[in-house]
Design a protein around this motif. Structure first.
Motif, PDB file in Angstrom:
ATOM      1  N   LEU A  12       0.847  -1.202   0.000  1.00 20.77           N
ATOM      2  CA  LEU A  12       0.000   0.000   0.000  1.00 20.77           C
ATOM      3  C   LEU A  12       0.885   1.256   0.000  1.00 20.77           C
ATOM      4  CD1 LEU A  12      -2.893   0.643   2.501  1.00 20.77           C
ATOM      5  CD2 LEU A  12      -1.003   2.206   2.429  1.00 20.77           C
ATOM      6  N   SER A  13       1.901   1.248   0.852  1.00 22.33           N
ATOM      7  CA  SER A  13       2.763   2.423   0.989  1.00 22.33           C
ATOM      8  C   SER A  13       3.499   2.698  -0.316  1.00 22.33           C
ATOM      9  CB  SER A  13       3.776   2.209   2.117  1.00 22.33           C
ATOM     10  OG  SER A  13       3.090   1.981   3.317  1.00 22.33           O
ATOM     11  N   ARG A  14       3.969   1.626  -0.958  1.00 23.32           N
ATOM     12  CA  ARG A  14       4.681   1.792  -2.225  1.00 23.32           C
ATOM     13  C   ARG A  14       3.754   2.309  -3.316  1.00 23.32           C
ATOM     14  NH1 ARG A  14       7.279  -2.770  -1.507  1.00 23.32           N
ATOM     15  NH2 ARG A  14       5.744  -3.863  -2.765  1.00 23.32           N
ATOM     16  N   LYS A  15       2.557   1.755  -3.362  1.00 19.21           N
ATOM     17  CA  LYS A  15       1.603   2.178  -4.411  1.00 19.21           C
ATOM     18  C   LYS A  15       1.203   3.653  -4.207  1.00 19.21           C
ATOM     19  CE  LYS A  15      -0.634  -2.067  -5.991  1.00 19.21           C
ATOM     20  NZ  LYS A  15       0.300  -3.138  -5.699  1.00 19.21           N
ATOM     21  N   ALA A  16       0.934   4.029  -2.965  1.00 25.46           N
ATOM     22  CA  ALA A  16       0.533   5.421  -2.696  1.00 25.46           C
ATOM     23  C   ALA A  16       1.693   6.368  -3.014  1.00 25.46           C
ATOM     24  CB  ALA A  16       0.098   5.571  -1.243  1.00 25.46           C
ATOM     25  N   ALA A  17       2.901   5.962  -2.634  1.00 23.12           N
ATOM     26  CA  ALA A  17       4.075   6.810  -2.901  1.00 23.12           C
ATOM     27  C   ALA A  17       4.291   6.948  -4.412  1.00 23.12           C
ATOM     28  CB  ALA A  17       5.309   6.226  -2.227  1.00 23.12           C
ATOM     29  N   ASN A  18       4.004   5.883  -5.152  1.00 22.83           N
ATOM     30  CA  ASN A  18       4.118   5.932  -6.608  1.00 22.83           C
ATOM     31  C   ASN A  18       3.191   6.987  -7.203  1.00 22.83           C
ATOM     32  OD1 ASN A  18       5.702   4.414  -8.495  1.00 22.83           O
ATOM     33  ND2 ASN A  18       5.096   2.590  -7.352  1.00 22.83           N
ATOM     34  N   THR A  43       4.186   5.570   3.477  1.00 26.01           N
ATOM     35  CA  THR A  43       4.201   6.302   2.199  1.00 26.01           C
ATOM     36  C   THR A  43       5.304   7.360   2.228  1.00 26.01           C
ATOM     37  OG1 THR A  43       1.806   5.983   2.039  1.00 26.01           O
ATOM     38  CG2 THR A  43       2.777   7.659   0.605  1.00 26.01           C
ATOM     39  N   TYR A  44       5.369   8.117   3.348  1.00 22.36           N
ATOM     40  CA  TYR A  44       6.409   9.142   3.474  1.00 22.36           C
ATOM     41  C   TYR A  44       7.798   8.493   3.458  1.00 22.36           C
ATOM     42  CZ  TYR A  44       2.586  12.319   4.720  1.00 22.36           C
ATOM     43  OH  TYR A  44       1.440  13.075   4.691  1.00 22.36           O
ATOM     44  N   LYS A  45       7.913   7.353   4.119  1.00 21.87           N
ATOM     45  CA  LYS A  45       9.197   6.653   4.181  1.00 21.87           C
ATOM     46  C   LYS A  45       9.663   6.271   2.767  1.00 21.87           C
ATOM     47  CE  LYS A  45      11.168   3.234   7.146  1.00 21.87           C
ATOM     48  NZ  LYS A  45      10.934   1.899   7.615  1.00 21.87           N
ATOM     49  N   ASP A 127      -3.446  20.348  -5.594  1.00 19.71           N
ATOM     50  CA  ASP A 127      -3.434  19.443  -6.752  1.00 19.71           C
ATOM     51  C   ASP A 127      -3.789  18.024  -6.336  1.00 19.71           C
ATOM     52  OD1 ASP A 127      -2.494  21.032  -9.075  1.00 19.71           O
ATOM     53  OD2 ASP A 127      -0.834  21.452  -7.706  1.00 19.71           O
ATOM     54  N   MET A 128      -3.151  17.566  -5.252  1.00 16.83           N
ATOM     55  CA  MET A 128      -3.452  16.206  -4.787  1.00 16.83           C
ATOM     56  C   MET A 128      -3.515  16.190  -3.264  1.00 16.83           C
ATOM     57  SD  MET A 128      -1.445  12.632  -5.375  1.00 16.83           S
ATOM     58  CE  MET A 128      -2.182  12.306  -6.967  1.00 16.83           C
ATOM     59  N   GLN A 129      -4.645  15.731  -2.742  1.00 18.54           N
ATOM     60  CA  GLN A 129      -4.838  15.675  -1.290  1.00 18.54           C
ATOM     61  C   GLN A 129      -4.736  14.236  -0.813  1.00 18.54           C
ATOM     62  OE1 GLN A 129      -5.615  18.280   1.151  1.00 18.54           O
ATOM     63  NE2 GLN A 129      -5.065  16.533   2.445  1.00 18.54           N
ATOM     64  N   LEU A 130      -3.816  13.999   0.111  1.00 18.61           N
ATOM     65  CA  LEU A 130      -3.673  12.692   0.726  1.00 18.61           C
ATOM     66  C   LEU A 130      -4.553  12.650   1.982  1.00 18.61           C
ATOM     67  CD1 LEU A 130      -2.100   9.963   0.978  1.00 18.61           C
ATOM     68  CD2 LEU A 130      -0.354  11.232   2.239  1.00 18.61           C
ATOM     69  N   LEU A 131      -5.294  11.553   2.146  1.00 13.94           N
ATOM     70  CA  LEU A 131      -6.175  11.410   3.311  1.00 13.94           C
ATOM     71  C   LEU A 131      -6.035  10.039   3.942  1.00 13.94           C
ATOM     72  CD1 LEU A 131      -9.666  12.584   1.908  1.00 13.94           C
ATOM     73  CD2 LEU A 131      -8.108  13.937   3.336  1.00 13.94           C
ATOM     74  N   GLY A 132      -6.208   9.986   5.267  1.00 16.86           N
ATOM     75  CA  GLY A 132      -6.445   8.716   5.941  1.00 16.86           C
ATOM     76  C   GLY A 132      -7.935   8.658   6.247  1.00 16.86           C
ATOM     77  N   LEU A 133      -8.400   7.529   6.737  1.00 16.93           N
ATOM     78  CA  LEU A 133      -9.822   7.381   7.070  1.00 16.93           C
ATOM     79  C   LEU A 133      -9.945   6.907   8.516  1.00 16.93           C
ATOM     80  CD1 LEU A 133     -12.775   7.303   5.825  1.00 16.93           C
ATOM     81  CD2 LEU A 133     -12.379   4.853   5.468  1.00 16.93           C
ATOM     82  N   GLY A 134     -10.736   7.617   9.302  1.00 19.33           N
ATOM     83  CA  GLY A 134     -10.934   7.221  10.703  1.00 19.33           C
ATOM     84  C   GLY A 134     -11.881   6.028  10.825  1.00 19.33           C
ATOM     85  N   HIS A 135     -11.867   5.374  11.976  1.00 20.29           N
ATOM     86  CA  HIS A 135     -12.746   4.211  12.190  1.00 20.29           C
ATOM     87  C   HIS A 135     -14.220   4.573  12.047  1.00 20.29           C
ATOM     88  CE1 HIS A 135      -9.099   2.647  14.261  1.00 20.29           C
ATOM     89  NE2 HIS A 135      -9.443   1.623  13.529  1.00 20.29           N
ATOM     90  N   VAL A 195      -6.661   8.386  -0.998  1.00 21.95           N
ATOM     91  CA  VAL A 195      -6.969   7.918   0.359  1.00 21.95           C
ATOM     92  C   VAL A 195      -6.179   6.644   0.637  1.00 21.95           C
ATOM     93  CG1 VAL A 195      -8.830   7.444   2.005  1.00 21.95           C
ATOM     94  CG2 VAL A 195      -9.345   8.669  -0.112  1.00 21.95           C
ATOM     95  N   VAL A 196      -5.536   6.587   1.788  1.00 21.68           N
ATOM     96  CA  VAL A 196      -4.816   5.360   2.162  1.00 21.68           C
ATOM     97  C   VAL A 196      -5.484   4.750   3.402  1.00 21.68           C
ATOM     98  CG1 VAL A 196      -2.564   5.849   1.129  1.00 21.68           C
ATOM     99  CG2 VAL A 196      -3.067   6.796   3.378  1.00 21.68           C
ATOM    100  N   VAL A 197      -5.776   3.456   3.313  1.00 22.22           N
ATOM    101  CA  VAL A 197      -6.443   2.770   4.430  1.00 22.22           C
ATOM    102  C   VAL A 197      -5.853   1.379   4.603  1.00 22.22           C
ATOM    103  CG1 VAL A 197      -8.684   2.498   5.559  1.00 22.22           C
ATOM    104  CG2 VAL A 197      -8.574   3.671   3.372  1.00 22.22           C
ATOM    105  N   SER A 198      -5.562   1.038   5.841  1.00 24.92           N
ATOM    106  CA  SER A 198      -4.930  -0.247   6.110  1.00 24.92           C
ATOM    107  C   SER A 198      -5.555  -0.943   7.323  1.00 24.92           C
ATOM    108  CB  SER A 198      -3.435  -0.001   6.366  1.00 24.92           C
ATOM    109  OG  SER A 198      -2.824  -1.164   6.851  1.00 24.92           O
ATOM    110  N   GLY A 199      -5.674  -2.262   7.226  1.00 28.16           N
ATOM    111  CA  GLY A 199      -6.032  -3.059   8.397  1.00 28.16           C
ATOM    112  C   GLY A 199      -7.492  -3.452   8.489  1.00 28.16           C
ATOM    113  N   ALA A 200      -7.713  -4.638   9.071  1.00 33.94           N
ATOM    114  CA  ALA A 200      -9.064  -5.186   9.212  1.00 33.94           C
ATOM    115  C   ALA A 200      -9.944  -4.285  10.076  1.00 33.94           C
ATOM    116  CB  ALA A 200      -8.985  -6.581   9.817  1.00 33.94           C
TER     117      ALA A 200
END
Ligand code: F6R
Length: 245
Positions: A12-18, A43-45, A127-135, A195-200
């Protein structure tokens, strides 16, 4: 809305960074809207790694962050500025004069929010907004029930958030009770949204936000109405969405 399924958090991190690096390569003087939280750290890493290899140049990039705690200055290790500095700004060749967050040290909320809206307009929008998603489907600090038409505004943190943050501070008095955040209207004005989202534990939120009804009860659901949204989520986060995309 494009859904990109990643195998796991690293993928996920690699794809978002791409996607972000493509944005920077295509438009070196772009304006990136950035997020804090645990999800974008990988992603930042990855972006830093590519910068170190000489594949990315941040010298013309401008950034505007989603949010900041009211009452914390930049040196406070709980401030979002500190987070951004640790994870990205201090590690790449970005011009610090072009990195913006709401001013947590401004006690006058109206003044802080007006100034931040002004900054976003003066850099020409995002131009591009990065977002996480809360529970609970929140984006930025826009919690369920928020009016969709808001620009940057001051929010009162919920008791739950204040309690959860207590472990990072010496006393409850030091815990921020309010935050400045871009509003839904500000977020929706970005040309592109990632938007980046991870985990069950986020699976329910992903289903509700991206495949449920558009409603202020699930702030992230508004993104269904934006015409250029990419969601990069890992298999676990997409586990309740089989057959829906
Ligand atoms: C961060 C932000 C928050 C987070 C969200 C998800 O600037 O505004 O909305 O994106 O809480 O956080 P994580 O990634 O920690 O699950």
């Amino acid at each position: 809305m494009k859904i990109v399924k990643a195998k796991d958090y690293n993928d996920l991190s690699r794809k978002a960074a791409n996607i972000i690096s493509a944005q920077i390569i295509m438009k070196p003087h772009c304006v990136l809207g950035l997020a804090t939280g645990s999800t974008p750290i990988g992603t930042y890493k990855q972006l830093v790694e590519w910068y170190n290899k000489g594949d990315l140049d941040f010298s013309e990039v401008t950034t505007v962050n989603l949010d900041e705690y009211k009452g914390l200055n930049r040196d406070n290790d709980q401030s979002y500025y500190y987070f951004m500095n640790e994870n990205l700004f201090s590690k790449v060749n970005i011009d610090r004069n072009r990195t913006f967050l709401p001013d947590g040290t401004e006690p006058d909320s109206q003044k802080a929010c007006d100034a931040y809206n002004q900054i976003i307009h003066s850099v020409g929008g995002v131009d591009m907004q990065l977002l996480g998603l809360g529970h609970n489907g929140h984006i930025g600090f826009n919690e369920p029930g928020i009016a969709f038409e808001k620009e940057t505004h001051c929010v009162k943190l919920t008791e739950r958030t204040i309690k959860a943050n207590m472990r990072f501070f010496v006393s409850e008095n030091d815990v921020p009770k309010e935050a400045y955040t871009m509003g839904i209207k500000t977020i929706m004005s970005a040309h592109r949204i990632l938007v980046v989202v991870s985990g069950a534990d986020k699976a329910e939120a992903v289903k509700n936000a991206f495949f449920g009804p558009v409603t202020p009860a699930v702030p992230g659901s508004i993104l269904q109405l934006h015409n250029d949204v990419t969601v990069v989520a890992d298999e676990a986060a997409l586990s309740l969405c089989e057959g829906l995309y």
